[in-house]
Design an enzyme around this catalytic site. Structure first.
Site, short mmCIF file in Angstrom:
data_model
loop_
_atom_site.label_atom_id
_atom_site.label_comp_id
_atom_site.label_asym_id
_atom_site.label_seq_id
_atom_site.Cartn_x
_atom_site.Cartn_y
_atom_site.Cartn_z
N GLU A 148 0.88 -1.17 0.00
CA GLU A 148 0.00 0.00 0.00
C GLU A 148 0.90 1.21 0.00
O GLU A 148 1.92 1.23 0.71
CB GLU A 148 -0.91 0.02 1.23
CG GLU A 148 -1.75 1.29 1.37
CD GLU A 148 -2.59 1.32 2.65
OE1 GLU A 148 -3.04 0.23 3.08
OE2 GLU A 148 -2.77 2.42 3.22
N GLU A 153 -1.69 11.69 3.92
CA GLU A 153 -2.83 11.58 4.82
C GLU A 153 -2.57 12.47 6.02
O GLU A 153 -1.42 12.72 6.40
CB GLU A 153 -3.10 10.14 5.24
CG GLU A 153 -1.98 9.43 5.94
CD GLU A 153 -2.29 7.96 6.24
OE1 GLU A 153 -3.47 7.58 6.21
OE2 GLU A 153 -1.33 7.20 6.49
#
Length: 286
Positions: A148, A153
């Site tokens: 991933e 974020e």
């Protein structure tokens, strides 16, 4: 935050051109656009994007992170040259909030390059805006053996942003490695910033506003499913994801009572993927 189930909303506004870059060094990086969406129409282009629907149940309730929102297609619109993802305080599908999430899965993938977004992110207790990628085919098995890539974020007060890779074995035998960047206490929600990752076979580099803040190499990552492959799991096609979660482990808030974000808010983005190019063909987000 008011608990009203009416007009409280957080919107993500995205004017997007998403691009991938070639194998070049940071000092000489120039890029030629290979894929874009400037959201000039009246709706999401189904040839490029797919909304995710639901809360992950029954197999991955809370999408594996104890998130509080239910994703709906109705929360994703295109207006005024923007992709708009709206997060509402409303009961739906057994959840207290709804939001939107779009992906390029099965429609556009990236393997190596520069993936970049210019954005002003939403802020407040429980907010979790993200710009990330997942493997198209899970070549090395389930999460996170196939990897991933989190390009950007942030959460809550949004005075820092993070970039992370997840790898190793299938959960719970997975691990991660990342870095973070701050502006000395300034909130990233106060202005637009450029978030990018440059991904090569043996190295990834994360940037904010052109400042390199994290570098990871294939000497650090691995997949248990391919012990002889130093580039695994980051040697396969990944698709792009843009979403705004409400609550979840990353925020430290996993129940509606601790959501304190003031609504509405907006997440405005300009996204790119590109190939290596001559200087005269380069993409400029400045």
């Amino acid at each position: 935050m008011k608990k009203s189930m009416t007009a409280a909303a957080t919107g993500i506004l995205v004017s997007a051109i998403i691009a991938a870059a070639g194998l070049i060094t940071p000092a000489s990086a120039t890029f030629s656009l290979v894929w874009s969406d400037e959201f000039n129409g009246t709706g999401l282009d189904p040839a490029k994007w797919t909304p995710d629907i639901g809360d992950g149940c029954p197999s991955l309730c809370g999408w594996g992170n104890n998130e509080l929102q239910y994703y709906r297609a109705e929360n994703v619109t295109v207006s005024g040259g923007n992709l708009v993802i709206t997060t509402l305080a409303e009961s739906f599908g057994g959840r207290s909030y709804t939001s939107g999430k779009v992906t390029t899965r099965n429609k556009h993938t990236v393997r190596y390059g520069r993936i970049e977004m210019r954005a002003r992110i939403p802020t407040g207790g429980g907010m979790w805006p993200a710009f990330w990628m997942m493997p198209q085919d899970d070549v090395y098995g389930g999460w996170a053996a196939s990897g991933e890539i989190d390009i950007m974020e942030s959460a809550n007060s949004t005075t820092s942003v993070g970039g992370t890779i997840h790898y190793g074995g299938t959960y719970p035998n997975n691990t991660s490695s990342g870095g973070s960047y701050s502006l000395g206490g300034t909130n990233f929600a106060d202005d637009f910033h450029i978030y990018a990752v440059e991904w090569e076979p043996d190295e990834m580099r994360w940037y904010v506003d052109g400042v390199l803040f994290s570098t990871k190499t294939s000497a650090q990552w691995y997949s248990d499913a391919a012990p002889g492959n130093e580039q695994a799991p980051f040697d396969q096609d990944f698709y792009i994801i843009l979403n705004a979660a409400i609550g979840g482990n990353y925020t430290g808030c996993t129940n509606p009572g601790c959501i304190t974000a003031t609504l509405p808010q907006y997440y405005l983005c300009l996204l790119y993927t590109s190939d290596a190019a001559d200087e005269e063909d380069s993409v400029d987000l400045g």
